[in-house]
Design a protein around this motif. Structure first.
Motif, PDB file in Angstrom:
ATOM      1  N   VAL A  74       0.853  -1.185   0.000  1.00 31.45           N
ATOM      2  CA  VAL A  74       0.000   0.000   0.000  1.00 31.45           C
ATOM      3  C   VAL A  74       0.892   1.239   0.000  1.00 31.45           C
ATOM      4  O   VAL A  74       1.912   1.285   0.692  1.00 31.45           O
ATOM      5  N   ALA A  75       0.513   2.233  -0.787  1.00 26.20           N
ATOM      6  CA  ALA A  75       1.358   3.422  -0.949  1.00 26.20           C
ATOM      7  C   ALA A  75       0.703   4.634  -0.311  1.00 26.20           C
ATOM      8  O   ALA A  75      -0.526   4.729  -0.223  1.00 26.20           O
ATOM      9  N   PRO A  76       1.513   5.591   0.151  1.00 27.23           N
ATOM     10  CA  PRO A  76       0.962   6.852   0.649  1.00 27.23           C
ATOM     11  C   PRO A  76       0.046   7.494  -0.387  1.00 27.23           C
ATOM     12  O   PRO A  76       0.296   7.417  -1.596  1.00 27.23           O
ATOM     13  N   ALA A 103       0.004  -2.961   7.827  1.00 23.48           N
ATOM     14  CA  ALA A 103      -0.304  -2.886   6.390  1.00 23.48           C
ATOM     15  C   ALA A 103      -1.089  -4.107   5.930  1.00 23.48           C
ATOM     16  O   ALA A 103      -1.900  -4.021   5.001  1.00 23.48           O
ATOM     17  N   ALA A 104      -0.872  -5.248   6.584  1.00 25.36           N
ATOM     18  CA  ALA A 104      -1.574  -6.471   6.213  1.00 25.36           C
ATOM     19  C   ALA A 104      -3.053  -6.422   6.584  1.00 25.36           C
ATOM     20  O   ALA A 104      -3.826  -7.299   6.167  1.00 25.36           O
ATOM     21  N   SER A 105      -3.462  -5.407   7.364  1.00 25.90           N
ATOM     22  CA  SER A 105      -4.839  -5.332   7.843  1.00 25.90           C
ATOM     23  C   SER A 105      -5.617  -4.175   7.240  1.00 25.90           C
ATOM     24  O   SER A 105      -6.664  -3.793   7.771  1.00 25.90           O
ATOM     25  N   VAL A 106      -5.141  -3.605   6.142  1.00 27.20           N
ATOM     26  CA  VAL A 106      -5.903  -2.555   5.470  1.00 27.20           C
ATOM     27  C   VAL A 106      -6.325  -3.047   4.094  1.00 27.20           C
ATOM     28  O   VAL A 106      -5.686  -3.910   3.487  1.00 27.20           O
ATOM     29  N   VAL A 107      -7.452  -2.489   3.634  1.00 22.42           N
ATOM     30  CA  VAL A 107      -7.983  -2.839   2.311  1.00 22.42           C
ATOM     31  C   VAL A 107      -8.480  -1.567   1.637  1.00 22.42           C
ATOM     32  O   VAL A 107      -8.883  -0.617   2.317  1.00 22.42           O
TER      33      VAL A 107
END
Length: 327
Positions: A74-76, A103-107
């Protein structure tokens, strides 16, 4: 949160901006979603015992403004929602301008959903998903045509259970004390909706679903209603327990489970690993898309009125209660 004296003792304060560590992203929050478990934690009715001061909030949507070492997924600049993780439990959560999230817990925000819909969806839909699928190994949806009974059906997990149950081809029976909410639950896909306070509840449900019996219950109430729920189960019927808003179960007789081989099982969304949550989330949103369903939002409250938002949650909303963090 400085104590376990409840959500009415929460205070608005300033803390240093958090910084993302390895595998983490820093979010600037737009919306945070409230859950009954937040209030339970704030009154020492939850297993977690975070250090004080603590920041509540497990659900939310925000913009990624920084990524820690090793983050490549995921990127800024990306706007994301949060799946189940330790945010708001043992680490600081989403009732803040910024939060650090694995990061593994965002979608990504799901296509066609508003930020508000995304902010309140993950925890309740993952909970409902586990409640519906946990009785098979590996977990799987109940057989199409099975009868699902949802208590507290107008709440966050309740509406999610109704929507997911309908997407699975189940016959859905929803319970709510409010006539207005029962009408809305029928619009969301429930086949039948009844008042749990009705003295004729059991016979009304039996007549509606005859000749079938209740195969699965998603129960968030407990209390005196629980024994009636057990009585409505058919052979092999199961109850997934997700809450206890009605308090303890009086004079529970274990013999009521014997001859129909009924089973009761607790739901713990914390059991999901980040990978499992991602897999389940894809299945959930795919089913909702196919069914033409979206998450239900009850109300959105200003950040400065978090206590009022928790009071709304306690009143029994229809869907999710949200807090607007960013102006």
């Amino acid at each position: 949160m400085d104590s376990y004296d409840g959500v009415e003792k929460l205070r608005l304060g300033e803390v240093a901006d958090p910084e993302p560590g390895p595998g983490q992203v820093l979010l600037k929050l737009r919306f945070a979603g409230l859950n009954p478990a937040d209030a339970f934690l704030a009154s020492a009715q939850y297993p977690a015992k975070p250090a004080f001061p603590h920041i509540l909030g497990r659900d939310g949507v925000g913009d990624v403004i920084a990524a820690g070492p090793g983050v490549t997924t995921v990127a800024p600049g990306t706007t994301v929602g949060i799946l189940r993780c330790e945010a708001g439990v043992n680490t600081w959560g989403t009732l803040a301008d910024m939060a650090v999230i694995p990061a593994a817990s965002v979608v990504p925000v799901h296509s066609g959903w508003s930020f508000e819909q995304m902010a309140g969806a993950p925890l309740v839909f993952l909970t409902a998903w586990q409640a519906l699928t946990q009785w098979s190994d590996p977990p799987a949806a109940p057989a199409a045509g099975s009868v699902l009974l949802v208590t507290g059906a107008s709440g966050g997990v309740g509406t999610a259970s109704v929507q997911l149950g309908k997407s699975m081809g189940l016959t859905v029976v929803a319970l709510s004390r409010s006539a207005e909410k029962r009408a809305r639950l029928l619009e969301l896909g429930a086949d039948f909706a009844f008042d749990p306070a009705d003295a004729r509840l059991r016979s009304a449900v039996a007549s509606a679903i005859a000749p079938k019996k209740v195969d699965l219950v998603v129960d968030s109430v407990g209390g005196a209603l629980f024994n009636q729920v057990i009585a409505m189960l058919g052979y092999g019927g199961r109850i997934s327990v997700v809450g206890r808003s009605g308090g303890g179960v009086p004079e529970f007789n274990t013999a009521s489970l014997f001859f129909r081989r009924n089973r009761i099982g607790g739901v713990a969304v914390s059991d999901y690993t980040a990978e499992q949550a991602q897999i389940s989330w894809k299945e959930i949103v795919g089913r909702l898309d196919t069914a033409g369903q979206k998450p239900v939002v009850d109300s959105v409250h200003p950040f400065e009125e978090v206590k009022a938002a928790f009071r709304r949650l306690d009143q029994g909303p229809l869907g999710k209660v949200l807090v607007r963090v960013a102006p």
